[in-house]
Design an enzyme around this catalytic site. Structure first.
Site, PDB file in Angstrom:
ATOM      1  N   ASP A   9     -31.327 -45.841   3.510  1.00 42.98           N
ATOM      2  CA  ASP A   9     -29.869 -45.816   3.269  1.00 42.98           C
ATOM      3  C   ASP A   9     -29.575 -45.411   1.944  1.00 42.98           C
ATOM      4  O   ASP A   9     -30.427 -45.346   0.952  1.00 42.98           O
ATOM      5  CB  ASP A   9     -29.272 -47.310   3.348  1.00 42.98           C
ATOM      6  CG  ASP A   9     -27.949 -47.402   3.061  1.00 42.98           C
ATOM      7  OD1 ASP A   9     -26.908 -46.788   3.420  1.00 42.98           O
ATOM      8  OD2 ASP A   9     -27.473 -48.196   2.094  1.00 42.98           O
ATOM      9  N   ILE A  10     -28.294 -44.832   1.740  1.00 41.25           N
ATOM     10  CA  ILE A  10     -28.208 -44.446   0.171  1.00 41.25           C
ATOM     11  C   ILE A  10     -27.413 -45.479  -0.863  1.00 41.25           C
ATOM     12  O   ILE A  10     -28.091 -45.976  -1.536  1.00 41.25           O
ATOM     13  CB  ILE A  10     -27.280 -43.173   0.452  1.00 41.25           C
ATOM     14  CG1 ILE A  10     -27.866 -42.163   0.995  1.00 41.25           C
ATOM     15  CG2 ILE A  10     -26.916 -42.856  -1.239  1.00 41.25           C
ATOM     16  CD1 ILE A  10     -27.029 -40.704   1.230  1.00 41.25           C
ATOM     17  N   THR A  43     -27.473 -42.530   6.423  1.00 39.84           N
ATOM     18  CA  THR A  43     -26.188 -42.933   5.768  1.00 39.84           C
ATOM     19  C   THR A  43     -24.915 -42.978   6.579  1.00 39.84           C
ATOM     20  O   THR A  43     -24.898 -42.393   7.483  1.00 39.84           O
ATOM     21  CB  THR A  43     -25.975 -42.123   4.550  1.00 39.84           C
ATOM     22  OG1 THR A  43     -24.991 -42.327   3.787  1.00 39.84           O
ATOM     23  CG2 THR A  43     -26.142 -40.421   4.722  1.00 39.84           C
ATOM     24  N   GLY A  44     -23.775 -43.569   6.268  1.00 42.65           N
ATOM     25  CA  GLY A  44     -22.551 -43.505   6.655  1.00 42.65           C
ATOM     26  C   GLY A  44     -21.786 -42.428   6.089  1.00 42.65           C
ATOM     27  O   GLY A  44     -20.938 -42.011   6.783  1.00 42.65           O
TER      28      GLY A  44
END
Length: 270
Positions: A9-10, A43-44
């Site tokens: 994830d970021i 990521t989103g």
């Protein structure tokens, strides 16, 4: 049996509170890639919001992949060719927009290139998202959102306390029909039911013929839950929300203490 793919994830995970990737983290990721391990940003954010990071980490070459829009899209990074894609229909847009109005929260809609909002009083959280992911923002009334717009995901936005109150009122039929999760205290994301980071990780691992047991995922927020559960090793950041820590196999340092680098060094590097 070693780890062959690491999904990271970021926000709150890869980058620290200064929105930076530290030198140590870059070096460890480079070492893992040199050993043939797939490093996948999950990521989103939409693709435009992750391009700078992919370049910074040298993850734009042939054989590199990225998971974007919270799992709605899995792509090759050099060609942007989609490996898997799960968007929302125009009917979905109408239904989700109506739900946001009934809850009294703002909403924005994202395709592959733009962010749209039908809220005349545009939320600062929508403006923040447009800036964060480097995408143009347009006001469009609901009737201007025609069915040729290929919606990838939608986001309900509001001050955290108000948003939590609204989420508590979301009916079960809605959460059964759509994939929903909080990616930040002020973002409630709504996606195709087949779209989440966990399903995307499984799709990519299958595409690459990597057993899911030989994958690792690192995250910090609720939208990482399915990914942490799906991976062979699910790693929660020290700064992760309690829901994520509860399902993780392991815990690493915080995003301000090179937690990603520590997890890769300890569990992945040969």
């Amino acid at each position: 049996m070693g780890i062959k793919l690491v999904a990271i994830d970021i926000d709150g995970t890869l980058i620290n509170s200064k929105h930076e990737i530290t030198v140590k983290t870059k070096e460890v990721i480079a070492e893992a890639k040199a050993q043939g391990i797939k490093i996948v940003i999950a990521t989103g954010r939409p693709y435009p919001g992750v391009v700078k990071i992919l370049k910074e980490l040298n993850l734009e070459e042939q054989g590199d992949y990225v998971i974007t829009y919270n799992g709605s899209l899995v792509q090759e990074t050099d060609t942007q060719k989609a490996i898997a894609s799960h968007g929302l229909s125009h009917d979905d847009f109408i239904e989700i927009e109506a739900m946001s109005r009934s809850l009294g929260v703002n909403l924005h809609t994202i395709d592959s290139e733009k962010i749209y909002t039908a809220n005349q009083h545009i939320s600062p959280y929508t403006i923040h998202e447009a800036s964060l992911v480097n995408m143009p923002l347009y006001y469009r009334s609901v009737d201007q959102m025609t069915d040729d717009i290929e919606v990838v995901k939608m986001m309900m936005v509001a001050d955290p306390e108000f948003l939590d109150t609204a989420i508590a009122k979301v009916p079960t039929w809605f959460t059964d029909k759509y994939s929903v999760s909080k990616s930040m205290p002020f973002y409630y994301e709504v996606l195709n039911k087949q779209a989440n980071k966990g399903l995307a990780l499984i799709e990519l691992a299958e595409y690459l013929n990597i057993p899911i047991a030989e994958t690792m995922a690192i995250g910090d927020n609720e939208n990482d839950l399915e990914m942490i559960e799906a991976a062979g090793k699910g790693v929660a950041m020290a700064n992760a929300v309690s829901k994520l820590k509860a399902v993780a196999d392991l815990e690493t340092f915080s995003n301000d203490e090179d937690g990603v680098a520590e997890a890769i060094k300890k569990y992945v590097l040969k």
